[in-house]
Each structure stands twice: as structure tokens, then as C-alpha cells.
Design a protein around this motif. Structure first.
Motif, PDB file in Angstrom:
ATOM      1  N   ASP B  23       0.793  -1.218   0.000  1.00  0.00           N
ATOM      2  CA  ASP B  23       0.000   0.000   0.000  1.00  0.00           C
ATOM      3  C   ASP B  23       0.833   1.278   0.000  1.00  0.00           C
ATOM      4  N   PHE B  24       1.966   1.260  -0.688  1.00  0.00           N
ATOM      5  CA  PHE B  24       2.727   2.503  -0.775  1.00  0.00           C
ATOM      6  C   PHE B  24       2.190   3.322  -1.944  1.00  0.00           C
ATOM      7  N   ASP B  25       2.536   4.603  -1.967  1.00  0.00           N
ATOM      8  CA  ASP B  25       2.050   5.471  -3.029  1.00  0.00           C
ATOM      9  C   ASP B  25       3.107   5.587  -4.112  1.00  0.00           C
ATOM     10  N   LEU B  26       2.739   5.185  -5.313  1.00  0.00           N
ATOM     11  CA  LEU B  26       3.705   5.152  -6.400  1.00  0.00           C
ATOM     12  C   LEU B  26       4.282   6.541  -6.696  1.00  0.00           C
ATOM     13  N   LEU B  27       3.436   7.564  -6.669  1.00  0.00           N
ATOM     14  CA  LEU B  27       3.937   8.907  -7.000  1.00  0.00           C
ATOM     15  C   LEU B  27       4.884   9.426  -5.929  1.00  0.00           C
ATOM     16  N   ASP B  28       4.568   9.153  -4.658  1.00  0.00           N
ATOM     17  CA  ASP B  28       5.496   9.507  -3.581  1.00  0.00           C
ATOM     18  C   ASP B  28       6.831   8.804  -3.782  1.00  0.00           C
ATOM     19  N   PHE B  29       6.742   7.532  -4.119  1.00  0.00           N
ATOM     20  CA  PHE B  29       7.943   6.718  -4.301  1.00  0.00           C
ATOM     21  C   PHE B  29       8.803   7.256  -5.454  1.00  0.00           C
ATOM     22  N   LEU B  30       8.185   7.529  -6.579  1.00  0.00           N
ATOM     23  CA  LEU B  30       8.943   8.000  -7.743  1.00  0.00           C
ATOM     24  C   LEU B  30       9.526   9.387  -7.476  1.00  0.00           C
ATOM     25  N   HIS B  31       8.789  10.207  -6.751  1.00  0.00           N
ATOM     26  CA  HIS B  31       9.312  11.525  -6.390  1.00  0.00           C
ATOM     27  C   HIS B  31      10.559  11.374  -5.511  1.00  0.00           C
ATOM     28  N   MET B  32      10.458  10.509  -4.502  1.00  0.00           N
ATOM     29  CA  MET B  32      11.599  10.268  -3.602  1.00  0.00           C
ATOM     30  C   MET B  32      12.809   9.810  -4.417  1.00  0.00           C
ATOM     31  N   LEU B  33      12.562   8.913  -5.360  1.00  0.00           N
ATOM     32  CA  LEU B  33      13.667   8.370  -6.141  1.00  0.00           C
ATOM     33  C   LEU B  33      14.328   9.444  -7.016  1.00  0.00           C
ATOM     34  N   MET B 124      13.635   2.934 -19.070  1.00  0.00           N
ATOM     35  CA  MET B 124      13.029   2.055 -18.063  1.00  0.00           C
ATOM     36  C   MET B 124      12.583   0.800 -18.800  1.00  0.00           C
ATOM     37  N   ARG B 125      13.166  -0.330 -18.422  1.00  0.00           N
ATOM     38  CA  ARG B 125      12.886  -1.555 -19.166  1.00  0.00           C
ATOM     39  C   ARG B 125      12.177  -2.591 -18.316  1.00  0.00           C
ATOM     40  N   VAL B 126      11.243  -3.296 -18.938  1.00  0.00           N
ATOM     41  CA  VAL B 126      10.658  -4.491 -18.344  1.00  0.00           C
ATOM     42  C   VAL B 126      10.785  -5.587 -19.380  1.00  0.00           C
ATOM     43  N   ARG B 127      11.576  -6.567 -19.070  1.00  0.00           N
ATOM     44  CA  ARG B 127      11.873  -7.593 -20.069  1.00  0.00           C
ATOM     45  C   ARG B 127      12.289  -6.915 -21.373  1.00  0.00           C
ATOM     46  N   ARG B 128      11.585  -7.177 -22.472  1.00  0.00           N
ATOM     47  CA  ARG B 128      12.030  -6.582 -23.739  1.00  0.00           C
ATOM     48  C   ARG B 128      11.354  -5.257 -24.033  1.00  0.00           C
ATOM     49  N   THR B 161      11.337   1.208 -12.023  1.00  0.00           N
ATOM     50  CA  THR B 161      10.514   0.229 -12.748  1.00  0.00           C
ATOM     51  C   THR B 161       9.957  -0.808 -11.784  1.00  0.00           C
ATOM     52  N   ILE B 162      10.805  -1.247 -10.868  1.00  0.00           N
ATOM     53  CA  ILE B 162      10.358  -2.228  -9.870  1.00  0.00           C
ATOM     54  C   ILE B 162       9.212  -1.649  -9.049  1.00  0.00           C
ATOM     55  N   GLY B 163       9.340  -0.386  -8.679  1.00  0.00           N
ATOM     56  CA  GLY B 163       8.282   0.279  -7.913  1.00  0.00           C
ATOM     57  C   GLY B 163       6.952   0.197  -8.637  1.00  0.00           C
ATOM     58  N   LEU B 164       7.014   0.407  -9.933  1.00  0.00           N
ATOM     59  CA  LEU B 164       5.795   0.382 -10.740  1.00  0.00           C
ATOM     60  C   LEU B 164       5.171  -1.014 -10.745  1.00  0.00           C
ATOM     61  N   GLY B 173      -0.789 -11.267 -16.457  1.00  0.00           N
ATOM     62  CA  GLY B 173       0.161 -10.776 -17.450  1.00  0.00           C
ATOM     63  C   GLY B 173      -0.042  -9.327 -17.833  1.00  0.00           C
ATOM     64  N   GLU B 174      -1.298  -8.887 -17.834  1.00  0.00           N
ATOM     65  CA  GLU B 174      -1.557  -7.518 -18.284  1.00  0.00           C
ATOM     66  C   GLU B 174      -1.349  -6.513 -17.169  1.00  0.00           C
ATOM     67  N   VAL B 175      -0.796  -6.977 -16.027  1.00  0.00           N
ATOM     68  CA  VAL B 175      -0.724  -6.093 -14.871  1.00  0.00           C
ATOM     69  C   VAL B 175       0.008  -4.798 -15.192  1.00  0.00           C
ATOM     70  N   LEU B 176       1.007  -4.868 -16.062  1.00  0.00           N
ATOM     71  CA  LEU B 176       1.785  -3.676 -16.368  1.00  0.00           C
ATOM     72  C   LEU B 176       0.901  -2.602 -16.994  1.00  0.00           C
ATOM     73  N   THR B 177       0.030  -3.021 -17.896  1.00  0.00           N
ATOM     74  CA  THR B 177      -0.882  -2.071 -18.532  1.00  0.00           C
ATOM     75  C   THR B 177      -1.777  -1.425 -17.488  1.00  0.00           C
TER      76      THR B 177
END
Lengths: 220, 239
Positions: B23-33, B124-128, B161-164, B173-177
Motif C-alpha cells: 500500500d505505498f504510493d507510487l507517485l510519492d515513491f517515484l518523487h523520492m527516487l 526504463m525496461r521491463v523484459r524486452r 521500474t520495480i516500484g511500478l 500478465g496484463e498487470v503492467l498495462t
């Protein structure tokens, strides 16, 4: 709120559902919108069978459409058989009885403005391909546009992508929401109507709003 | 950039691990990074762009969110180092902005006007698949990333990318979308809240973002939730 859609809007959305079903190899497609009491109501469907499928989630109060709206992201259920029995205990059984094996629900939204959900029903299990997903997102964007613009026909069917606006557009939307004391959806509808009426680009309208050169009042 | 100390780097990875919980916030996380990356490599600004379903890059997070800087990220929907890194899958390194006008006219004009002199971009890569890019701006001519720096920043990009992918348990499989769509929509929620706060409290959108962030911290709310709260009930929101 978006103005209560009159028949032409529903008709356009029904045609959109028909196109969604035929172009995405779906057995059916339906579209539900948020009504004033924050409940869903069914607005359009590709055919009577789709209408019954779509209505079922609203009646049971569970299903991908409800989840997609709550999570503000698509719910892509490629195989209903893989869904935990506790997730949608009534709905999953009802769908299987109706011969539906996969459901894909796309929220109709712009940021915090939620308008509804577009649902695709398939008789075969399996995910949407990348091309099909893009097509579905395009159709969802088109449905948002139709809902926002309401009865005001803009001539040609515009396929502009409401989600891809520059950030200034969304900031302006927030400002106009406060100016009119209304909702975000109303704010975007007003901004778009102004752009059409003045024949100018959305980004230019947004920048005028941000600069304080253009204001919207409670009453147009 | 000077060589990164192992100690500072390991602190960042500990912070990342601490953040990537339920339950972390992705935008907070990406901002921190982006902030940590800027500190670590002595960059003037770091930003992150994600591709939407049509493959257009959209702004997601930055170490500095002033409007003039956001414009530099926005213009990269059609040209710029992130656009190139996204389409080739290869980093763009040590690009000197003073001689980049032919390559990226719009981007270079915006970046020079903001006072930047060099730029790097990491895919930012995920697999190919390439799903976005991280942008690093410096105020020294040509930048001066060496191989070690490149590895460190690419590692931090991979962490983004991992955060996402981590934001919700991966179910299908479609989780990324789903994640990308959710993330892009969250970013829109923030922009809407910035505008609403600016209008309601008579401040600039830049100041509105600072107020929103401060409010989220004090009330221990996720940034996206704080923005959502404000938009749901603007009348009772106070900075």
C-alpha cells in the motif's frame, strides 16, 4: 455533474459499444455511468444480451466494472475461472452461466473525474492483445469525450484523447472546478465548450485560465 | 559527477526497500527516487516519464516540479533525450545542450532557458519492453558521467521500474498495462488538485504543489489520496 444525457448521446454510446464488440471479438459490450447519487446506472449496450450482462454487476454490486471504478484503473480479467471464488461470489457464477469467460473493464475518467466504465465481455478466455488493448483505450477515451460534450454535436466524431492533455489542461480543470463551484467533469466540459466556441486549442484556453485572463462563473 | 560513495548508495537502497511495502504510493515513491538520484549524482534536476497506451511519454515525477521544468519533460512527448532513450532502449549520455539545438530544437530551447547545460536519459525496461525513461539534468557543460555513474543511475532507473511493478501484487500478465494506466491517471489527479488549490487559495500552481505535499505529510496521507481528498471536498481543505 455532466448534464443528464439525452437520447442522441445514448445512441452514440450504443454505437460505440457495438463497434467495441465487433472490433474486439467480444460477445458483448456495455457502458455504465455514475449517476448523481454516486451509484452506477446502465447507459448503453451493444445489444439486449450485453445490456443484461452489464446490468448484472449493477444489480449485484460486484464485478470488474465496480473494481475498475474503485481502483481507477482497468480491470482485465482474462480468465474468469482463475478468479478467486471470494472476489465476486455471485457475479462470477452468473457470468459463467451466461457463457462469459473473460471480462475487461475500462474506467471512463480524467484524473479524479470519474464518469463511468466501459465493459467488454468475451465468450473465450484469454488476454487482449496489445493492439486490442490500445483499441479499447481509444474507445474508452472516445466515450469520455461523448459524455463530456453531451448533446453538443461537434460535427465530425472527434477522437481526441482526453487523457493525453498537457498538464496545464488538468491544472486549469482544477481551477475551473473551484470557479464554477461544480465538479471536475463539468469543469472540463466548460473548457472544451469554450475552445469549440472560440475555435481555439485546448492548451491555449488552459494557459489563459492559468494566467487568470479567462475565468468561468457559476452561470454561463 | 564525483564517484558515488557506497555508503550513500546503500542508504538509498535501504530507503527504497523500506518504501516498497504494502500500500505505498507510487507517485510519492517515484518523487523520492528522483530527489535521491539528483542528490547522489549532483544533478540540477531529475525527472521520470512513462509511456501511455499510444506510446507517448507522459510526465510522472520530478525532483523539482516548477512549471518551467515540467515543460521540459512535456516537450519530450515528441523529441528529446527521453524520447530517444525510449525509442532506442539505449541511454543518452553526456549530451551537451549548447550543441544539441539541431538534434532537439524545442527541447534544447526549453532546457537551456531553465539553466541546464547537460542532459542524460536512461530507459526504463521491463523484459524486452521499454516503458519510460529517467532524465538527468546538470548545470555543467557536457555532463561528466563515467561508466560507474552510468551503472548507478541505470540501477536507480531499474528501481523505479520495480516500484511500478510492485505497487500491487502482480496477478496477471496484463498487470503492467493496468499499473501504467493507474499511474498516469494518478498524475492527472495531482495536476487537478494543484489547479484547485491554486484557485481556492490564491497561490501559484507551484506553491499549490508544495502545500499539497506538506498537507499529505502532516496528515500522513499518500500524495494521490491527499489530492483526491482535496478535489472531493475543496471547501473544507486548508493548506
Amino acid at each position: 455533474m455532466v448534464p443528464e444525457p439525452a437520447d442522441p448521446v445514448v445512441a452514440r454510446l450504443c454505437r460505440l459499444c457495438e463497434r467495441a464488440a465487433s472490433s474486439l471479438s467480444a460477445a458483448g459490450a456495455g457502458l455504465s455511468v455514475f449517476a448523481q447519487d454516486n451509484q452506477f446506472s446502465l447507459l448503453a449496450a451493444a445489444d439486449p444480451a450485453s445490456e443484461r450482462l452489464e446490468e448484472l454487476q449493477l444489480v449485484l454490486g460486484e464485478g470488474p466494472c465496480i473494481d475498475a471504478a474503485a481502483d481507477r484503473r482497468p480491470a482485465l480479467i482474462a480468465d474468469l475461472g482463475q478468479v478467486a471464488p471470494t472476489r465476486w461470489p455471485l457475479y462470477a457464477d452468473a457470468m459463467r452461466d451466461a457463457g462469459i469467460r473473460a471480462i475487461f473493464a475500462f474506467p471512463l475518467q480524467i484524473g479524479a473525474a470519474q464518469l463511468g466504465v466501459l465493459d467488454l465481455f468475451r465468450a473465450e478466455q484469454g488476454p487482449l492483445s496489445g493492439t486490442e488493448l490500445r483499441r479499447a483505450f481509444d474507445l474508452a477515451g472516445e466515450a469520455v469525450t461523448i459524455l463530456l460534450d453531451g448533446q453538443e454535436q461537434r460535427g465530425t466524431e472527434r477522437t481526441d484523447d482526453v487523457m493525453a492533455g498537457p498538464f496545464e489542461l488538468f491544472q486549469a480543470q482544477g481551477m475551473v472546478m473551484i470557479q464554477i463551484g461544480g465538479t471536475l467533469a463539468e469543469a472540463m466540459a466548460r473548457i472544451r465548450a469554450h475552445a469549440y466556441a472560440e475555435d481555439c486549442r485546448l492548451i491555449d484556453v488552459a494557459r489563459e485560465i492559468l494566467a487568470g485572463d479567462l475565468r468561468f462563473d457559476r452561470d454561463q | 559527477m564525483s564517484t558515488v560513495s557506497a555508503e550513500r548508495l546503500s542508504k538509498i537502497f535501504v530507503e527504497v526497500a523500506d518504501t516498497l511495502v504494502d500500500d505505498f504510493d507510487l507517485l510519492d515513491f517515484l518523487h523520492m527516487l528522483t530527489v535521491r538520484t539528483a542528490d547522489l549524482v549532483g544533478a540540477s534536476a531529475v525527472g521520470l516519464l512513462l509511456a501511455d497506451q499510444r506510446g507517448r511519454l507522459q510526465f510522472m515525477a520530478a525532483s523539482d516540479e516548477r512549471a518551467r521544468i515540467l515543460e521540459i519533460f512535456q516537450v519530450q512527448a515528441s523529441e528529446g533525450p527521453c524520447f530517444d532513450a525510449f525509442h532506442t532502449g539505449e541511454p543518452v549520455l553526456n549530451a551537451d545542450l549548447q550543441s544539441a539545438g539541431d538534434r532537439w530544437p524545442d527541447f534544447t530551447r526549453h532546457a537551456l532557458a531553465a539553466g541546464f547545460r547537460s542532459v542524460h536519459a536512461f530507459p526504463m525496461r521491463v523484459r524486452r519492453e521499454v516503458i519510460g525513461a529517467l532524465n538527468v539534468f546538470g548545470n555543467t557543460v557536457g555532463g561528466n558521467f563515467d561508466d560507474a555513474d552510468v551503472h548507478v543511475v541505470q540501477a536507480l532507473t531499474d528501481v523505479a521500474t520495480i516500484g511500478l511493478l510492485q505497487e500491487r501484487a502482480i496477478r496477471r500478465g496484463e498487470v503492467l498495462t493496468e499499473q501504467l494506466q493507474g499511474a498516469l491517471n494518478s498524475r492527472i489527479v495531482i495536476e487537478q488538485a494543484k489547479g484547485a488549490i491554486a484557485q481556492a487559495h490564491g497561490v501559484s500552481v507551484d506553491a499549490a504543489f508544495t502545500a499539497l505535499r506538506g498537507h499529505a505529510r502532516r496528515s500522513n496521507r499518500k500524495l494521490t489520496d491527499a489530492a483526491q481528498d482535496m478535489l472531493t471536498d475543496p471547501g473544507s481543505w486548508a493548506p
